[in-house]
Write an enzyme that holds these catalytic residues in place. Structure first.
Site, PDB file in Angstrom:
ATOM      1  N   HIS A 150       0.846  -1.192   0.000  1.00 32.75           N
ATOM      2  CA  HIS A 150       0.000   0.000   0.000  1.00 32.75           C
ATOM      3  C   HIS A 150       0.881   1.241   0.000  1.00 32.75           C
ATOM      4  O   HIS A 150       2.103   1.156   0.177  1.00 32.75           O
ATOM      5  CB  HIS A 150      -0.926   0.013   1.231  1.00 32.75           C
TER       6      HIS A 150
HETATM    7  C1  T46 Z   1       2.643   0.963   7.087  1.00 35.12           C
HETATM    8  C2  T46 Z   1       3.361  -0.298   7.396  1.00 35.12           C
HETATM    9  C3  T46 Z   1       4.821  -0.089   7.647  1.00 35.12           C
HETATM   10  C4  T46 Z   1      -5.089  -0.159  12.950  1.00 35.12           C
HETATM   11  O1  T46 Z   1      -6.246  -0.414  13.356  1.00 35.12           O
HETATM   12  N1  T46 Z   1      -4.361   0.865  13.512  1.00 35.12           N
HETATM   13  C5  T46 Z   1      -3.117   1.176  13.092  1.00 35.12           C
HETATM   14  O2  T46 Z   1      -2.492   2.125  13.634  1.00 35.12           O
HETATM   15  C6  T46 Z   1      -2.533   0.403  12.042  1.00 35.12           C
HETATM   16  C7  T46 Z   1      -1.120   0.733  11.546  1.00 35.12           C
HETATM   17  C8  T46 Z   1      -3.248  -0.621  11.512  1.00 35.12           C
HETATM   18  N2  T46 Z   1      -4.500  -0.901  11.960  1.00 35.12           N
HETATM   19  C9  T46 Z   1      -5.238  -2.050  11.387  1.00 35.12           C
HETATM   20  C10 T46 Z   1      -5.552  -1.971   9.905  1.00 35.12           C
HETATM   21  C11 T46 Z   1      -5.592  -3.436   9.511  1.00 35.12           C
HETATM   22  O3  T46 Z   1      -6.877  -3.953   9.798  1.00 35.12           O
HETATM   23  O4  T46 Z   1      -4.398  -3.208  11.540  1.00 35.12           O
HETATM   24  C12 T46 Z   1      -4.589  -4.101  10.467  1.00 35.12           C
HETATM   25  C13 T46 Z   1      -3.260  -4.428   9.791  1.00 35.12           C
HETATM   26  O5  T46 Z   1      -2.799  -3.258   9.098  1.00 35.12           O
HETATM   27  P1  T46 Z   1      -2.066  -3.340   7.677  1.00 35.12           P
HETATM   28  O6  T46 Z   1      -2.606  -4.465   6.894  1.00 35.12           O
HETATM   29  O7  T46 Z   1      -2.115  -1.970   7.059  1.00 35.12           O
HETATM   30  O8  T46 Z   1      -0.572  -3.706   8.136  1.00 35.12           O
HETATM   31  P2  T46 Z   1       0.777  -3.585   7.299  1.00 35.12           P
HETATM   32  O9  T46 Z   1       1.828  -4.243   8.099  1.00 35.12           O
HETATM   33  O10 T46 Z   1       0.609  -4.036   5.900  1.00 35.12           O
HETATM   34  O11 T46 Z   1       1.061  -1.985   7.239  1.00 35.12           O
HETATM   35  C14 T46 Z   1       1.387  -1.276   8.401  1.00 35.12           C
HETATM   36  C15 T46 Z   1       0.689   0.089   8.421  1.00 35.12           C
HETATM   37  O12 T46 Z   1      -0.723  -0.095   8.275  1.00 35.12           O
HETATM   38  C16 T46 Z   1       1.167   1.008   7.327  1.00 35.12           C
HETATM   39  O13 T46 Z   1       0.753   2.330   7.613  1.00 35.12           O
HETATM   40  O14 T46 Z   1       3.209   1.893   6.514  1.00 35.12           O
HETATM   41  O15 T46 Z   1       2.797  -1.055   8.466  1.00 35.12           O
END
Ligand code: T46
Length: 134
Positions: free
Chosen positions: A49
């Site tokens: 993303h």
């Molecule tokens: C990024 C990389 C380095 C929340 O509810 N609160 C939060 O502060 C975050 C970061 C995520 N979430 C929820 C959203 C999704 O349902 O946690 C779940 C997993 O998030 P995501 O699939 O976006 O995780 P990554 O590891 O792909 O990405 C994360 C961050 O979301 C993103 O901003 O830059 O780590």
């Protein structure tokens, strides 16, 4: 594209090390949120993303994590392989984040609260977003 910074680190091997950075000095934004990703298996790739507005500083206090970053024009690979190394992502950047070793920890300090509306989670949409804004 991303800015690599050295995190100030004090100590020696006999007693361990302390690393620190300061808001509005090393990271030129107010920090509104801190999160960290841990216990991911080796070889795991997360991310896929970009963010429209969010700025982040990323560092890996334990282990090794590879970042593949793409600003829509070029790609760059950065290995976070030291607790004293951090990167700042200031602009919309597609990111893929790979756990090179088991149990590596990725810490992130972010300029804003969590907002799913700020995410672009489809690469084609990301390219269109970049083309529209350049
Ligand atoms: C990024 C990389 C380095 C929340 O509810 N609160 C939060 O502060 C975050 C970061 C995520 N979430 C929820 C959203 C999704 O349902 O946690 C779940 C997993 O998030 P995501 O699939 O976006 O995780 P990554 O590891 O792909 O990405 C994360 C961050 O979301 C993103 O901003 O830059 O780590």
């Amino acid at each position: 594209m991303a800015v690599i910074i050295n995190i100030d680190t004090i100590g020696k091997k006999e007693i361990g090390y302390l690393s620190f950075f300061e808001m509005l000095k090393d990271f030129p934004y107010e920090i509104k949120r801190i999160y960290y990703i841990h216990h991911a298996p080796e070889g795991m790739i997360r991310g896929f993303h970009a963010h429209k507005k969010l700025k982040q500083i990323l560092f890996c206090p334990y282990g090794e994590i590879e970042l593949v970053l793409d600003n829509g024009f070029c790609e760059e690979k950065i290995l976070l392989d030291s607790p004293s190394k951090a990167i700042i992502i200031n602009e919309p950047t597609w990111r893929e984040i790979k756990w090179m070793t088991k149990d590596s920890v990725l810490c992130v300090a972010a300029s804003d609260y969590y907002d799913e509306e700020d995410y672009i989670r489809n690469y084609k949409d990301f390219k269109e977003y970049i083309n529209r804004s350049s």
